[in-house]
Design an enzyme around this catalytic site. Structure first.
Site, PDB file in Angstrom:
ATOM      1  N   GLY A 145      48.329  40.005  40.584  1.00  0.00           N
ATOM      2  CA  GLY A 145      49.604  39.429  40.977  1.00  0.00           C
ATOM      3  C   GLY A 145      50.113  39.630  39.502  1.00  0.00           C
TER       4      GLY A 145
ATOM      5  N   ASN B  89      55.419  28.556  43.554  1.00  0.00           N
ATOM      6  CA  ASN B  89      53.999  28.226  43.791  1.00  0.00           C
ATOM      7  C   ASN B  89      53.874  27.072  43.453  1.00  0.00           C
ATOM      8  OD1 ASN B  89      54.815  29.096  41.010  1.00  0.00           O
ATOM      9  ND2 ASN B  89      53.066  28.345  40.007  1.00  0.00           N
TER      10      ASN B  89
ATOM     11  N   GLN C 251      52.680  33.828  46.863  1.00  0.00           N
ATOM     12  CA  GLN C 251      52.095  32.172  47.443  1.00  0.00           C
ATOM     13  C   GLN C 251      52.921  33.154  48.851  1.00  0.00           C
ATOM     14  OE1 GLN C 251      50.984  30.287  47.038  1.00  0.00           O
ATOM     15  NE2 GLN C 251      50.827  30.690  44.260  1.00  0.00           N
TER      16      GLN C 251
ATOM     17  N   SER D  53      49.032  39.288  45.722  1.00  0.00           N
ATOM     18  CA  SER D  53      47.783  39.096  45.060  1.00  0.00           C
ATOM     19  C   SER D  53      46.832  38.639  46.070  1.00  0.00           C
ATOM     20  CB  SER D  53      47.721  38.054  43.710  1.00  0.00           C
ATOM     21  OG  SER D  53      46.501  37.882  43.016  1.00  0.00           O
TER      22      SER D  53
ATOM     23  N   HIS E 181      43.944  36.993  45.990  1.00  0.00           N
ATOM     24  CA  HIS E 181      43.016  35.781  46.314  1.00  0.00           C
ATOM     25  C   HIS E 181      43.517  34.678  46.441  1.00  0.00           C
ATOM     26  CE1 HIS E 181      44.040  33.541  42.472  1.00  0.00           C
ATOM     27  NE2 HIS E 181      44.673  34.837  42.223  1.00  0.00           N
TER      28      HIS E 181
ATOM     29  N   THR F  60      40.317  54.638  37.939  1.00  0.00           N
ATOM     30  CA  THR F  60      39.069  54.240  39.159  1.00  0.00           C
ATOM     31  C   THR F  60      40.005  53.211  40.115  1.00  0.00           C
ATOM     32  OG1 THR F  60      37.752  55.748  38.090  1.00  0.00           O
ATOM     33  CG2 THR F  60      37.252  54.848  39.787  1.00  0.00           C
TER      34      THR F  60
ATOM     35  N   CYS G 284      48.895  26.837  35.420  1.00  0.00           N
ATOM     36  CA  CYS G 284      48.747  27.579  34.320  1.00  0.00           C
ATOM     37  C   CYS G 284      49.075  26.658  33.237  1.00  0.00           C
ATOM     38  CB  CYS G 284      49.511  28.335  34.032  1.00  0.00           C
ATOM     39  SG  CYS G 284      49.123  30.213  36.024  1.00  0.00           S
TER      40      CYS G 284
HETATM   41  C1  LIG Z   1      48.699  33.352  41.451  1.00  0.00           C
HETATM   42  C2  LIG Z   1      50.043  33.883  40.630  1.00  0.00           C
HETATM   43  C3  LIG Z   1      50.841  34.809  39.847  1.00  0.00           C
HETATM   44  C4  LIG Z   1      49.854  36.084  39.136  1.00  0.00           C
HETATM   45  O1  LIG Z   1      48.837  36.923  40.554  1.00  0.00           O
HETATM   46  P1  LIG Z   1      47.534  37.047  40.139  1.00  0.00           P
HETATM   47  O2  LIG Z   1      46.749  38.035  41.181  1.00  0.00           O
HETATM   48  O3  LIG Z   1      46.742  35.587  39.634  1.00  0.00           O
HETATM   49  O4  LIG Z   1      47.776  37.562  38.110  1.00  0.00           O
HETATM   50  C5  LIG Z   1      51.862  35.139  40.395  1.00  0.00           C
HETATM   51  N1  LIG Z   1      53.091  34.628  40.780  1.00  0.00           N
HETATM   52  C6  LIG Z   1      52.339  33.554  41.626  1.00  0.00           C
HETATM   53  C7  LIG Z   1      53.912  33.191  42.259  1.00  0.00           C
HETATM   54  C8  LIG Z   1      51.458  33.378  41.561  1.00  0.00           C
HETATM   55  O5  LIG Z   1      51.073  32.264  42.592  1.00  0.00           O
END
Ligand SMILES: *Cc1c(COP(=O)(O)O)cnc(C)c1O
Length: 392
Positions: free
Chosen positions: A72, A152, A180, A200, A202, A238, A326
């Protein structure tokens, strides 16, 4: 083993078994480089393109408009820097909000040092942007509006369709950080007039370190990572094939039985909020009561430090967060809680519990039971709380 309860799904989520199963062969047997011409390579290439189709389908885009990134943060960086540097001839003004993720905020602050001008929009007490303030902030130098889909920390969902309409009408690119929102809200980029969208894996039961940026066909954007000709010359390097396969599977799963999962989460969320309010006094809900992410609960507990709350919960086997993952580790209150008008003192007592597909009603009861005891104990050590109680 002691019961472990994970209520920090906005920080990250576990990789679902179905996702992992699809990824595994691409680490060992099917290890070819997608750029290679022999069949081992083309097998990887097909897997990458299949995942691209799945991502595109999930958000109503064309596969040609999906570009894989390392998560993300990279998607946000690319969208903002790529538009800024690619459209410098048209203007140097960017509009965003005060409650963005640091991946957006710090990128904008960086661009300010390089000669760009950035307007950081206020939000109201619920965390919503004011569309009139947005309209008024637009100048003939504005090239980009970057506003997150859903926050978030407090879970507030912005009026994305209206923002998209304003951007389109004024001929300005619209980027949304939907990290999110993906998997939690149904999104159609065409219907919402979104030009760029970050995601993102995860955050929706896929692996870490992989994401995507949707770039609408025709948008003028500079690359962020230069090098080889991968991703149609827009993002060199890659491809992380196993992770891309995982992202594809995870987004497909996220929008399978969506309604059912969504309703279940909303029910759990509202139950958790209700039970906390019913059993603990001097609490307030942060964010909007209904325009919020299905799994997000963010509350302030007066007379308590969020950090102490977290440590006590951890000792009971409960994983949660105070405001933003964070910012924990530093004692500055969250920029989001300050932006919705909370005092430093109140903001320090915030707790974020974010629910996901693996949480149950039983866990809600357990967490509330522990929370009542912990809050009681912590407050008994607060002279201020004792005084307020006496005066009552
Ligand atoms: C987690 C998050 C990100 C960052 O994503 P990563 O894959 O961890 O770098 C950016 N924006 C929001 C709103 C997030 O919750």
């Amino acid at each position: 083993m002691k019961k472990y309860i994970y209520m920090d799904n906005a920080a990250t989520t576990p990789v679902k078994k179905e996702v992992l199963d699809e990824m595994l062969p691409y680490f060992s047997e099917k290890y070819g480089n997608p750029s290679s011409v022999y069949s081992l390579g083309s097998m990887s290439k097909r897997a990458v393109e299949d995942a691209r189709e799945k991502v595109a389908k999930a958000i109503g885009a064309n596969a040609r408009e999906i570009f894989f990134t390392a998560g993300g943060s990279e998607a946000d960086n690319w969208a903002i820097k790529g538009i800024a540097f690619g459209n410098f001839d048209k203007g140097n003004h960017i509009i965003t909000t005060k409650i963005e993720h640091h991946a957006v905020l710090h990128t904008c602050e960086y661009l300010e040092k390089k000669g760009f001008e950035v307007t950081y929009l206020d939000v109201d007490e619920y965390g919503l942007v004011d569309l009139e303030q947005l309209q008024n902030a637009i100048t003939d130098k504005t090239i980009l509006i970057s506003i997150m889909f859903a926050n978030n920390e407090i879970g507030t969902v912005q009026p994305i369709k209206e923002i998209g309409e304003i951007a389109k009408e004024r001929n300005i690119y619209f980027h949304t950080d939907a990290v999110q929102a993906i998997g939690n809200i149904e999104i159609d980029v065409k219907e919402l007039n979104i030009d760029l969208l970050s995601m993102s894996a995860h955050k929706f039961y896929g692996p870490k370190g992989i994401g995507a940026l949707y770039v609408r066909q025709g948008v003028k954007i500079d690359p962020l990572i230069t090098g080889g000709a991968q991703e149609r010359r827009r993002r060199a390097g890659t491809e992380n094939v196993p992770a891309i396969v995982g992202l594809g599977k995870a987004i497909e799963l996220a929008y399978t039985n969506f309604e059912e999962k969504n309703n279940r989460l909303i029910k759990l969320r509202d139950l958790l909020i209700e039970k906390i309010k019913a059993n603990i006094d001097y609490v307030r809900l942060n964010g909007h009561p209904t325009k919020r992410l299905p799994g997000n609960v963010n509350m302030c507990f007066q007379f308590i430090e969020g950090e102490s709350l977290l440590l006590s919960l951890d000792m009971e086997g409960i994983a949660a967060s105070s405001g933003s993952a964070c910012t924990s580790g530093s004692l500055d209150p969250s920029h989001v809680l300050l932006a919705i008008g909370l005092s430093h003192e109140i903001a320090h007592g915030s707790l974020r519990l974010t629910l996901g597909d693996f949480n149950t009603e039983e866990e809600i009861d357990y967490v509330v039971e522990k929370l009542v005891k912990i809050v009681d104990r912590l407050r008994s050590m607060s002279p201020l709380y004792e005084k307020v109680k006496e005066e009552k």
